[in-house]
Design a protein around this motif. Structure first.
Motif, PDB file in Angstrom:
ATOM      1  N   ARG A  27      -2.969  21.602 -34.615  1.00 28.69           N
ATOM      2  CA  ARG A  27      -2.052  21.920 -33.524  1.00 28.69           C
ATOM      3  C   ARG A  27      -1.103  20.747 -33.256  1.00 28.69           C
ATOM      4  O   ARG A  27      -1.400  19.857 -32.454  1.00 28.69           O
ATOM      5  N   ILE A  83      -3.338  17.676 -32.670  1.00 27.43           N
ATOM      6  CA  ILE A  83      -4.722  17.932 -32.289  1.00 27.43           C
ATOM      7  C   ILE A  83      -5.407  18.671 -33.432  1.00 27.43           C
ATOM      8  O   ILE A  83      -4.935  19.730 -33.863  1.00 27.43           O
ATOM      9  N   ARG A  85      -8.637  20.569 -34.183  1.00 29.31           N
ATOM     10  CA  ARG A  85      -9.726  21.230 -33.451  1.00 29.31           C
ATOM     11  C   ARG A  85     -10.718  21.866 -34.421  1.00 29.31           C
ATOM     12  O   ARG A  85     -10.339  22.660 -35.279  1.00 29.31           O
ATOM     13  N   ASP A 114      -9.447  23.573 -27.633  1.00 23.71           N
ATOM     14  CA  ASP A 114      -8.717  24.687 -27.047  1.00 23.71           C
ATOM     15  C   ASP A 114      -8.047  24.274 -25.748  1.00 23.71           C
ATOM     16  O   ASP A 114      -6.870  24.525 -25.495  1.00 23.71           O
ATOM     17  N   SER A 156      -5.289  21.423 -26.104  1.00 25.07           N
ATOM     18  CA  SER A 156      -4.068  21.944 -26.737  1.00 25.07           C
ATOM     19  C   SER A 156      -3.146  22.542 -25.682  1.00 25.07           C
ATOM     20  O   SER A 156      -1.923  22.344 -25.722  1.00 25.07           O
TER      21      SER A 156
END
Length: 239
Positions: free
Chosen positions: A100, A120, A122, A233, A236
């Motif tokens: 992300r 990011i 994840r 999550d 982000s």
């Protein structure tokens, strides 16, 4: 579109999905990449047809054949009996890394942080998003947080490799192992072990709550962030 070897799968989705996908497809067509598009139906329509994950087997076949899926937002009905399509895709296809990037386009798009440029990474298959929950008693419920050493090592290595490939300088791990000493502790330990193999990159870790506050207040502190599924999550959206 003209037939070519560049065949992709497109899912128009629900809600605002068809509208934004129309725009995305127009951009692709204007780029003259000469794509061939296979459209699949997933989401709300398929839930109504009693596919509890929102996707029929035929759509999976198309995705696997084409290797590339461009998917708009989809609706997951609330309540029991329905599974998230996104989670189903990740687990079925082994999509363990969610990348992300968040970058400012100032001055073209005005924003509070004109120099913001971070990524990011994840973890995408484990943690609480495994969706394993139980009812223990009339008043108590339980959700399992699953963290494996293999999965943690794999996402940490992916983050460091991504940083090297994209000329980034630092990988920071967001974690909560001061409280969850076994699960988050395992993730943190795997990250530290992997970091030893990348001496050319800076590394460090932060407790997720203060890290999220710092991310919101001063995103320039961060370059590449690697973290677990649920944390990834949330941060982000913060980013």
């Amino acid at each position: 579109m003209k037939h070519s070897n560049h065949r992709i799968t497109v899912a128009y989705g629900d809600g605002i999905g068809p509208e934004i996908m129309d725009s995305a497809v127009k951009i692709l067509q204007s780029s003259e990449v000469n794509l061939a598009i296979d459209v699949i139906s997933v989401g709300e329509e398929q839930y109504r047809r009693n596919f509890d994950s929102g996707i029929p087997p035929s759509a999976f076949d198309t995705i696997k054949n084409n290797k590339i899926l461009l998917k708009a937002p989809i609706t997951t009905p609330q309540g029991k009996g329905y599974k998230s399509l996104n989670v189903t895709l990740r687990k079925t296809l082994g999509l363990y890394a969610n990348i992300r990037p968040v970058i400012a386009y100032d001055p073209y798009v005005k924003c509070n942080f004109p120099k913001m440029n971070l990524v990011i990474i994840r973890e995408n298959e484990e943690d609480l998003y495994s969706g394993i929950e139980y009812r223990l008693t009339d008043e108590n419920y339980e959700a399992l947080k699953l963290i494996s050493r293999t999965g943690s090592e794999k996402i940490a290595k992916f983050a460091f490799d991504y940083a090297l490939k994209n000329k980034r300088k630092k990988v920071t791990c967001f974690i909560k192992d001061n409280i969850m000493k076994l699960t988050d502790g395992a993730f943190h330990t795997a990250y530290k072990e992997v970091a030893k193999n990348y001496p050319e990159l800076e590394n460090g870790q932060m407790i997720i709550d203060i890290a999220t506050a710092k991310l919101a207040a001063n995103p320039d502190l961060f370059d590449v962030i690697v973290t677990e599924n649920l944390y990834g999550d949330i941060i982000s959206d913060v980013a």
